[in-house]
Design an enzyme around this catalytic site. Structure first.
Site, PDB file in Angstrom:
ATOM      1  N   GLU A   1      -2.124   9.180   7.685  1.00 13.43           N
ATOM      2  CA  GLU A   1      -0.767   8.630   7.578  1.00 13.43           C
ATOM      3  C   GLU A   1       0.198   9.348   8.518  1.00 13.43           C
ATOM      4  OE1 GLU A   1       2.162   6.048   6.060  1.00 13.43           O
ATOM      5  OE2 GLU A   1       0.013   6.038   5.624  1.00 13.43           O
TER       6      GLU A   1
ATOM      7  N   CYS B   1      -4.624  -1.546  -1.722  1.00 15.90           N
ATOM      8  CA  CYS B   1      -4.885  -0.121  -1.918  1.00 15.90           C
ATOM      9  C   CYS B   1      -5.931   0.002  -3.008  1.00 15.90           C
ATOM     10  CB  CYS B   1      -3.587   0.584  -2.331  1.00 15.90           C
ATOM     11  SG  CYS B   1      -3.790   2.306  -2.835  1.00 15.90           S
TER      12      CYS B   1
ATOM     13  N   ASP C   1       0.874  -1.168   0.000  1.00 16.60           N
ATOM     14  CA  ASP C   1       0.000   0.000   0.000  1.00 16.60           C
ATOM     15  C   ASP C   1       0.913   1.220   0.000  1.00 16.60           C
ATOM     16  OD1 ASP C   1      -2.266   1.650   0.165  1.00 16.60           O
ATOM     17  OD2 ASP C   1      -2.368   1.524   2.350  1.00 16.60           O
ATOM     18  N   SER C   2       0.315   2.392  -0.131  1.00 18.09           N
ATOM     19  CA  SER C   2       1.124   3.610  -0.088  1.00 18.09           C
ATOM     20  C   SER C   2       1.565   3.950   1.328  1.00 18.09           C
ATOM     21  CB  SER C   2       0.336   4.783  -0.681  1.00 18.09           C
ATOM     22  OG  SER C   2      -0.805   5.062   0.118  1.00 18.09           O
TER      23      SER C   2
ATOM     24  N   CYS D   1     -11.103   3.417   1.096  1.00 18.37           N
ATOM     25  CA  CYS D   1      -9.648   3.555   1.153  1.00 18.37           C
ATOM     26  C   CYS D   1      -9.178   2.796   2.376  1.00 18.37           C
ATOM     27  CB  CYS D   1      -9.248   5.028   1.250  1.00 18.37           C
ATOM     28  SG  CYS D   1      -7.471   5.315   1.509  1.00 18.37           S
TER      29      CYS D   1
ATOM     30  N   HIS E   1      -6.841   3.319   4.266  1.00 21.83           N
ATOM     31  CA  HIS E   1      -6.438   4.199   5.359  1.00 21.83           C
ATOM     32  C   HIS E   1      -7.614   4.549   6.271  1.00 21.83           C
ATOM     33  CE1 HIS E   1      -2.612   4.953   3.284  1.00 21.83           C
ATOM     34  NE2 HIS E   1      -2.199   5.524   4.385  1.00 21.83           N
TER      35      HIS E   1
END
Length: 245
Positions: free
Chosen positions: A157, A78, A15-16, A189, A191
């Site tokens: 993040e 993601c 994932d990012s 998402c 996140h």
């Protein structure tokens, strides 16, 4: 590059940033016998506001890294990267099994008594053909209110899980959903699910997790991990050892 490992090789997940750890947690629950190598591309987080071509190239670079670590299967944890690059990755690496993420629109439409469903996601996720296909197949009888959330994944993040800045973003992004009187909200998402203020600010609506098969995991890492690879310009990957057989 081809998968180099055998049955005991790890599953690669990327994932990012930290959002994909919710997916790692679910994989560990479903497949406790497997090793998992997780790569968080925090050097380029978030993916959601980047150009399509850039995300496709970043996904290919991370895939190469995971294959170098011997990954036998790769989970694109993601929604943005799945929408932007999953098809291209499967074409570029035909011998590699890939598993991607899509916003949980299918179960959301099943759960909604009114047929009014909200979706929180990144701009690139909702622009992807993969997203459009899921909407066409599973949301014909639902009224979707789709809200992109610039800055939210980046804020999470950074670890800003409370405070006026994050609540201001949530109030802005949830206002259209509340105005539309949605009764189910899709957190599109990875996140978003581990972020408690997202749930509190959206109280009153159900919240399927970041991907259709994801159950929406509580905060926290997916268990013990030890660094396997990394460099100064990119974060370390982590191997999550398997459970006892």
């Amino acid at each position: 590059m081809l998968p180099s490992g055998g049955p005991d090789a790890p599953i690669g997940v990327f994932d990012s940033g930290v959002g994909g750890l919710t997916v790692v947690r679910e994989v560990r629950a479903l497949l406790p016998q497997e090793d998992i190598y997780y790569f968080a591309d925090t050097a380029h987080c978030p993916y959601g506001d980047r150009p399509l071509a850039e995300v496709m190239e970043l996904a290919a670079q991370v895939t190469e890294h995971l294959l170098e670590q011997g990954a036998k299967l790769i989970v694109v944890a993601c929604n943005t990267a799945s929408g932007a690059a999953l098809q291209a990755l499967r074409q570029r690496y035909p011998a590699v099994p890939f598993v991607g993420m899509v916003p949980a629109i299918k179960p959301a439409c099943r759960l909604s008594p009114s047929g009014r469903v909200g979706v929180l996601a990144t701009a690139l996720t909702v622009q992807a053909d993969l997203f459009s296909d899921v909407v066409h197949r599973f949301a014909r009888d639902c009224r979707l209110t789709i809200q992109t959330c610039p800055g939210l994944a980046e804020t999470i993040e950074r670890g800003e899980l409370s405070g006026e800045r994050v609540f201001a973003l949530l109030r802005e992004y949830l206002a259209p959903l509340k105005a539309a009187r949605v009764d189910v909200c899709v957190l599109g998402c990875t996140h978003y699910p581990p972020h408690p203020p997202t749930h509190r600010a959206g109280a009153g609506a159900g919240s399927p997790g970041g991907g259709e098969w994801s159950r929406g995991c509580p905060p926290g890492r997916a268990g013990p991990a030890r660094a396997r690879a990394g460099c100064s310009s990119r974060p370390a990957g982590h191997l999550h050892p398997r459970g006892k057989r």
